[in-house]
Design a protein around this motif. Sequence first.
Motif, short mmCIF file in Angstrom:
data_model
loop_
_atom_site.label_atom_id
_atom_site.label_comp_id
_atom_site.label_asym_id
_atom_site.label_seq_id
_atom_site.Cartn_x
_atom_site.Cartn_y
_atom_site.Cartn_z
N GLY A 175 -6.04 -6.66 -2.70
CA GLY A 175 -5.65 -5.26 -2.70
C GLY A 175 -6.81 -4.31 -2.48
N PHE A 176 -6.69 -3.11 -3.01
CA PHE A 176 -7.66 -2.04 -2.81
C PHE A 176 -9.04 -2.47 -3.32
CE2 PHE A 176 -9.70 2.06 -3.48
CZ PHE A 176 -9.24 2.82 -2.42
N ILE B 269 -6.48 5.47 0.74
CA ILE B 269 -5.13 5.05 0.35
C ILE B 269 -4.13 5.42 1.45
CG2 ILE B 269 -3.27 5.49 -1.30
CD1 ILE B 269 -5.52 5.87 -3.43
N GLY C 155 -1.58 -5.61 -5.66
CA GLY C 155 -1.43 -4.28 -5.09
C GLY C 155 -1.18 -4.23 -3.60
N ALA C 156 -2.07 -3.54 -2.89
CA ALA C 156 -1.90 -3.35 -1.46
C ALA C 156 -1.91 -4.67 -0.69
CB ALA C 156 -2.99 -2.43 -0.91
N PHE D 284 1.63 -5.99 -8.93
CA PHE D 284 1.49 -4.60 -8.48
C PHE D 284 0.91 -3.78 -9.63
CE2 PHE D 284 5.00 -6.10 -5.76
CZ PHE D 284 4.60 -5.64 -4.50
N GLY E 218 -0.97 -1.02 -9.39
CA GLY E 218 -1.29 0.35 -9.03
C GLY E 218 -0.53 1.40 -9.81
N LEU F 157 -0.09 5.19 -8.90
CA LEU F 157 -0.03 5.07 -7.45
C LEU F 157 1.30 4.45 -7.02
CD1 LEU F 157 -1.86 5.66 -5.02
CD2 LEU F 157 -2.60 3.28 -5.11
N THR G 159 4.40 -4.01 -14.49
CA THR G 159 3.17 -4.42 -13.78
C THR G 159 2.81 -5.88 -14.05
OG1 THR G 159 1.52 -3.75 -15.46
CG2 THR G 159 2.30 -2.05 -13.93
N ALA H 98 -0.94 9.91 -5.40
CA ALA H 98 -2.39 9.71 -5.34
C ALA H 98 -3.17 11.01 -5.50
CB ALA H 98 -2.77 9.03 -4.03
N ILE I 171 -8.10 5.32 -12.48
CA ILE I 171 -8.53 4.01 -11.98
C ILE I 171 -9.55 3.39 -12.93
CG2 ILE I 171 -9.73 2.81 -10.11
CD1 ILE I 171 -8.50 4.83 -8.16
N TYR J 231 -7.88 1.94 -15.87
CA TYR J 231 -7.22 0.69 -15.54
C TYR J 231 -8.22 -0.46 -15.45
CZ TYR J 231 -5.71 -2.93 -12.28
OH TYR J 231 -5.49 -4.14 -11.69
#
Length: 241
Positions: free
Chosen positions: A62-63, A80, A107-108, A129, A131, A136, A159, A225, A234, A237
């Motif tokens: 992901g990101f 993003i 995530g992404a 996921f 985010g 997000l 999540t 976002a 972030i 997290y």
Amino acid sequence: MSDMLSIEQREQAWVFTLNRPEKMNALAPELVLALTEGIQAAHQQKIPLMIFKGNGKNFCAGFDFSDLDTASEGDLLQRIIQIEIMLDLLATSPSMTIALCHGRNFGAGVDIIAACKHRIAAAGTSFRFPGIKFGLILGTRRFQNIVGTQNALEILSSTRTFDAQEAQKIAFMQEIREPEQWPSLIEQAEQNNAILSDVTRRNLYKVLYCSAESDQNLAALVRSASAPGLKDRIRAYLKPN
């Protein structure tokens, strides 16, 4: 083309391999740009089949948060948005798209998988996921369209991690196949893809994968976002428990 992405250009299929194994194929800006440009190039050349896989121990983490301390909130928002543009390009592709995934994916990276029309996982693959923990909303509707509202709500709001067996049960994965079987799967996909003409395939996908939601997806992402305090959310997290 970036060293972070390799593209095997076959006559009837392009095989995209995320090649950043030391970072679990996390989506650095260069990798997102390379994916975007590669997909666009495949469309320009009317390649009927695109396949996505990852080098190393997983498909995609992901990101990429490695530059969180130096990036501005505007930088993060732009990155993003670029991911969402790439995802939409993939989700509305006139080509058949196949994700071959393994390892731990987040995530992404899972959103790339969800943007593909056919999805195959190795045993032991997992998905998450995270985010939504920092507010997000990325790729949510695409996941919902595949697994249904109730499954999407339970997985996204908690999540939690879900594995390949559960993914197959809720139709997020169509098959569970080991990586050593993937070359033959690619060959079979090329044969299957040749059943329909290019025009018929494109018309079919235009009906089945409507692009009308593209602007709604982007708007929802930008709203989520751009709320103040993205970097702080972030950091919270990422902070070890």
